[in-house]
Design a protein around this motif. Structure first.
Motif, PDB file in Angstrom:
ATOM      1  N   ASN A 197      77.790  -3.794   3.549  1.00 31.48           N
ATOM      2  CA  ASN A 197      78.726  -2.676   3.913  1.00 31.48           C
ATOM      3  C   ASN A 197      79.023  -2.514   5.382  1.00 31.48           C
ATOM      4  O   ASN A 197      79.005  -1.402   5.928  1.00 31.48           O
ATOM      5  N   VAL A 198      79.519  -3.457   5.917  1.00 34.87           N
ATOM      6  CA  VAL A 198      79.915  -3.743   7.249  1.00 34.87           C
ATOM      7  C   VAL A 198      80.947  -4.455   7.494  1.00 34.87           C
ATOM      8  O   VAL A 198      81.695  -5.183   6.555  1.00 34.87           O
ATOM      9  N   TYR A 199      81.494  -4.401   8.574  1.00 33.08           N
ATOM     10  CA  TYR A 199      82.869  -5.155   8.950  1.00 33.08           C
ATOM     11  C   TYR A 199      82.339  -6.834   8.972  1.00 33.08           C
ATOM     12  O   TYR A 199      81.422  -7.223   9.401  1.00 33.08           O
ATOM     13  N   SER A 200      83.487  -7.579   8.780  1.00 32.14           N
ATOM     14  CA  SER A 200      83.017  -8.834   8.598  1.00 32.14           C
ATOM     15  C   SER A 200      82.936  -9.283  10.385  1.00 32.14           C
ATOM     16  O   SER A 200      82.186 -10.350  10.582  1.00 32.14           O
ATOM     17  N   SER A 201      83.546  -8.778  10.963  1.00 33.64           N
ATOM     18  CA  SER A 201      83.592  -8.895  12.562  1.00 33.64           C
ATOM     19  C   SER A 201      81.918  -8.517  13.212  1.00 33.64           C
ATOM     20  O   SER A 201      81.624  -9.115  14.205  1.00 33.64           O
ATOM     21  N   THR A 202      81.390  -7.701  12.299  1.00 37.85           N
ATOM     22  CA  THR A 202      80.294  -7.271  12.633  1.00 37.85           C
ATOM     23  C   THR A 202      78.877  -8.223  12.659  1.00 37.85           C
ATOM     24  O   THR A 202      78.323  -8.576  13.249  1.00 37.85           O
ATOM     25  N   VAL A 203      79.133  -8.945  11.260  1.00 38.73           N
ATOM     26  CA  VAL A 203      78.424  -9.906  11.053  1.00 38.73           C
ATOM     27  C   VAL A 203      78.638 -11.074  11.923  1.00 38.73           C
ATOM     28  O   VAL A 203      77.474 -11.913  12.364  1.00 38.73           O
ATOM     29  N   TYR A 204      79.783 -11.210  12.296  1.00 37.32           N
ATOM     30  CA  TYR A 204      80.293 -12.322  13.178  1.00 37.32           C
ATOM     31  C   TYR A 204      79.506 -12.287  14.527  1.00 37.32           C
ATOM     32  O   TYR A 204      78.945 -13.268  15.148  1.00 37.32           O
ATOM     33  N   LYS A 205      79.589 -11.129  14.970  1.00 40.48           N
ATOM     34  CA  LYS A 205      78.905 -10.766  16.261  1.00 40.48           C
ATOM     35  C   LYS A 205      77.439 -10.867  16.131  1.00 40.48           C
ATOM     36  O   LYS A 205      76.821 -11.270  17.385  1.00 40.48           O
ATOM     37  N   ARG A 206      76.668 -10.568  15.375  1.00 41.00           N
ATOM     38  CA  ARG A 206      75.130 -10.464  15.134  1.00 41.00           C
ATOM     39  C   ARG A 206      74.586 -11.567  14.418  1.00 41.00           C
ATOM     40  O   ARG A 206      73.296 -11.521  14.560  1.00 41.00           O
ATOM     41  N   ARG A 207      75.342 -12.435  13.933  1.00 39.49           N
ATOM     42  CA  ARG A 207      74.708 -13.660  13.377  1.00 39.49           C
ATOM     43  C   ARG A 207      73.874 -14.571  14.065  1.00 39.49           C
ATOM     44  O   ARG A 207      72.947 -15.167  13.379  1.00 39.49           O
ATOM     45  N   ASP A 208      74.013 -14.588  15.603  1.00 33.93           N
ATOM     46  CA  ASP A 208      73.419 -15.563  16.262  1.00 33.93           C
ATOM     47  C   ASP A 208      72.048 -14.828  16.856  1.00 33.93           C
ATOM     48  O   ASP A 208      71.301 -15.340  17.642  1.00 33.93           O
ATOM     49  N   ASP A 209      72.139 -13.425  16.665  1.00 38.64           N
ATOM     50  CA  ASP A 209      70.969 -12.561  17.238  1.00 38.64           C
ATOM     51  C   ASP A 209      69.632 -13.042  16.689  1.00 38.64           C
ATOM     52  O   ASP A 209      69.209 -13.205  15.371  1.00 38.64           O
ATOM     53  N   PRO A 210      68.544 -13.078  17.514  1.00 34.48           N
ATOM     54  CA  PRO A 210      67.345 -13.323  16.952  1.00 34.48           C
ATOM     55  C   PRO A 210      66.710 -12.225  15.694  1.00 34.48           C
ATOM     56  O   PRO A 210      65.979 -12.523  14.802  1.00 34.48           O
ATOM     57  N   ASP A 211      67.241 -10.968  15.943  1.00 28.95           N
ATOM     58  CA  ASP A 211      66.756  -9.866  15.054  1.00 28.95           C
ATOM     59  C   ASP A 211      67.585  -9.743  13.918  1.00 28.95           C
ATOM     60  O   ASP A 211      67.727  -8.727  13.269  1.00 28.95           O
ATOM     61  N   PHE A 212      68.700 -10.578  13.855  1.00 28.95           N
ATOM     62  CA  PHE A 212      69.620 -10.893  12.600  1.00 28.95           C
ATOM     63  C   PHE A 212      68.759 -10.533  11.241  1.00 28.95           C
ATOM     64  O   PHE A 212      69.384 -10.010  10.524  1.00 28.95           O
ATOM     65  N   PRO A 213      68.042 -11.371  10.878  1.00 33.81           N
ATOM     66  CA  PRO A 213      67.259 -11.167   9.650  1.00 33.81           C
ATOM     67  C   PRO A 213      66.823  -9.943   9.436  1.00 33.81           C
ATOM     68  O   PRO A 213      67.053  -9.336   8.161  1.00 33.81           O
ATOM     69  N   GLU A 214      66.159  -9.102  10.283  1.00 33.75           N
ATOM     70  CA  GLU A 214      65.588  -7.929  10.216  1.00 33.75           C
ATOM     71  C   GLU A 214      66.713  -6.898   9.811  1.00 33.75           C
ATOM     72  O   GLU A 214      66.848  -5.962   9.157  1.00 33.75           O
ATOM     73  N   TRP A 215      67.859  -6.835  10.836  1.00 35.28           N
ATOM     74  CA  TRP A 215      68.874  -6.140  10.713  1.00 35.28           C
ATOM     75  C   TRP A 215      69.544  -6.170   9.403  1.00 35.28           C
ATOM     76  O   TRP A 215      69.884  -5.296   8.828  1.00 35.28           O
ATOM     77  N   SER A 216      69.750  -7.292   8.929  1.00 37.10           N
ATOM     78  CA  SER A 216      70.314  -7.434   7.669  1.00 37.10           C
ATOM     79  C   SER A 216      69.475  -6.979   6.358  1.00 37.10           C
ATOM     80  O   SER A 216      69.881  -6.661   5.269  1.00 37.10           O
ATOM     81  N   ARG A 217      68.292  -7.222   6.640  1.00 37.03           N
ATOM     82  CA  ARG A 217      67.239  -6.508   5.655  1.00 37.03           C
ATOM     83  C   ARG A 217      67.199  -5.052   5.397  1.00 37.03           C
ATOM     84  O   ARG A 217      67.310  -4.625   4.408  1.00 37.03           O
ATOM     85  N   THR A 218      67.533  -4.231   6.673  1.00 30.11           N
ATOM     86  CA  THR A 218      67.712  -2.817   6.509  1.00 30.11           C
ATOM     87  C   THR A 218      69.042  -2.554   5.950  1.00 30.11           C
ATOM     88  O   THR A 218      69.201  -1.525   5.483  1.00 30.11           O
ATOM     89  N   ARG A 219      69.826  -3.476   5.848  1.00 34.88           N
ATOM     90  CA  ARG A 219      71.334  -2.928   5.262  1.00 34.88           C
ATOM     91  C   ARG A 219      71.511  -3.652   3.945  1.00 34.88           C
ATOM     92  O   ARG A 219      72.390  -3.129   3.220  1.00 34.88           O
ATOM     93  N   ASP A 220      70.636  -4.447   3.597  1.00 28.98           N
ATOM     94  CA  ASP A 220      70.780  -5.070   2.325  1.00 28.98           C
ATOM     95  C   ASP A 220      70.427  -4.289   1.134  1.00 28.98           C
ATOM     96  O   ASP A 220      69.365  -3.684   1.468  1.00 28.98           O
ATOM     97  N   PRO A 221      71.131  -3.944   0.235  1.00 28.65           N
ATOM     98  CA  PRO A 221      70.592  -2.965  -0.878  1.00 28.65           C
ATOM     99  C   PRO A 221      69.391  -3.537  -1.635  1.00 28.65           C
ATOM    100  O   PRO A 221      68.847  -2.726  -2.179  1.00 28.65           O
ATOM    101  N   ASP A 222      69.093  -4.905  -1.697  1.00 27.11           N
ATOM    102  CA  ASP A 222      67.715  -5.341  -2.359  1.00 27.11           C
ATOM    103  C   ASP A 222      66.623  -5.589  -1.108  1.00 27.11           C
ATOM    104  O   ASP A 222      65.559  -5.989  -1.593  1.00 27.11           O
ATOM    105  N   GLY A 223      67.053  -5.294  -0.016  1.00 24.74           N
ATOM    106  CA  GLY A 223      66.057  -5.314   1.187  1.00 24.74           C
ATOM    107  C   GLY A 223      65.704  -6.910   1.291  1.00 24.74           C
ATOM    108  O   GLY A 223      64.684  -7.530   1.846  1.00 24.74           O
ATOM    109  N   ILE A 224      66.864  -7.750   1.101  1.00 24.52           N
ATOM    110  CA  ILE A 224      66.679  -9.104   1.400  1.00 24.52           C
ATOM    111  C   ILE A 224      67.080  -9.453   2.897  1.00 24.52           C
ATOM    112  O   ILE A 224      68.094  -9.014   3.544  1.00 24.52           O
ATOM    113  N   ALA A 225      66.419 -10.231   3.748  1.00 25.62           N
ATOM    114  CA  ALA A 225      66.654 -10.847   4.886  1.00 25.62           C
ATOM    115  C   ALA A 225      67.628 -11.864   4.770  1.00 25.62           C
ATOM    116  O   ALA A 225      67.306 -12.691   3.875  1.00 25.62           O
ATOM    117  N   TRP A 226      68.675 -12.344   5.862  1.00 21.65           N
ATOM    118  CA  TRP A 226      69.561 -13.224   5.712  1.00 21.65           C
ATOM    119  C   TRP A 226      69.551 -14.007   7.118  1.00 21.65           C
ATOM    120  O   TRP A 226      69.338 -13.293   8.093  1.00 21.65           O
TER     121      TRP A 226
END
Length: 243
Positions: A197-226
């Motif tokens: 539930n974010v913009y595609s550009s937001t995912v593009y900007k944060r995909r290389d961050d070290p905390d991207f899995p944790e950040w995606s886990r907090t937003r995933d409806p099933d709590g899955i890290a990516w």
């Protein structure tokens, strides 16, 4: 061809030749007289033209006076009465002037011919009579000019007033089972953006961050890290042991 036929042709030729011969002899004998008559007629026409031009020079002041007094309108009778000469000469004079100045003609109610000569004063009077009142013209101009002269209202920047909102996602899209989304075992960037539930550009900007899995886990409806794979340019779920 018989002799009678030749004789008849010869007589016919003589009938035509004799009058022509007499005419040539007559012209040769009297050519001086004919030349004198032609020169006399030519000189008479030149003299008549000269006399006419001299007479027109005398009538021109009268013509100009009538044009000024009558505002360009004149008839042969007016000119004949003013100049005290025949009406035929007045009509011939006005026809000459009409051709010279391009005047227009019209027939009056009594059948007489009226000549209209356009002068500067006549044209000025016509324009003055057709000019609208100055007050009305100024009022109309000011009425239509004020809206254009008024300063435009200040523009508001709609982009500054409207905060950036994440793309709207329906409940059905957010609660899709993970098995349906992971048909090929991974998600592309646009699919993951819809899931988080974010913009595609937001995912593009944060995909290389070290905390991207944790950040995606907090937003995933099933709590899955990516996590993002540079090799396949896709996103894969992180297993619990890896996190």
């Amino acid at each position: 061809m018989s002799e009678k036929t030749i004789e008849s042709y010869g007589k016919g030729f003589l009938v035509l030749l004799l009058p022509i011969s007499f005419l040539i002899i007559f012209l040769v004998a009297t050519w001086r007289i004919w030349l004198g008559l032609i020169l006399l007629v030519l000189a008479f026409n030149i003299w008549q033209l000269y006399k006419w031009q001299q007479w027109c020079q005398q009538v021109n002041p009268i013509f100009h006076q009538l044009i000024r007094e009558n505002q360009g309108r004149i008839t042969p009778m007016d000119l004949a009465i003013k100049g005290n000469f025949a009406g035929e000469r007045a009509k011939r004079y006005l026809d000459t002037k009409a051709t010279e100045f391009g005047a227009s003609t019209a027939n009056a109610d009594d059948g007489s011919k009226v000549y209209y000569f356009i002068t500067a004063s006549t044209l000025g009077s016509i324009l003055d009579s057709s000019e609208p009142p100055k007050e009305l013209a100024s009022t109309t101009v000011s009425q239509y000019a004020l809206p254009f002269l008024a300063s435009p209202p200040p523009k508001t920047n709609l982009q500054e007033l409207e905060p950036e909102l994440p793309p709207h996602s329906t409940k059905e899209e957010s609660v899709k089972p993970l098995e349906k989304q992971l048909i090929f075992g991974s998600l592309i960037q646009s699919e993951l953006a819809k899931r988080l539930n974010v913009y595609s550009s937001t995912v593009y900007k944060r995909r290389d961050d070290p905390d991207f899995p944790e950040w995606s886990r907090t937003r995933d409806p099933d709590g899955i890290a990516w996590k993002y794979s540079r090799k396949t340019k896709e996103f894969f779920p992180v297993e619990e042991g890896e996190s």
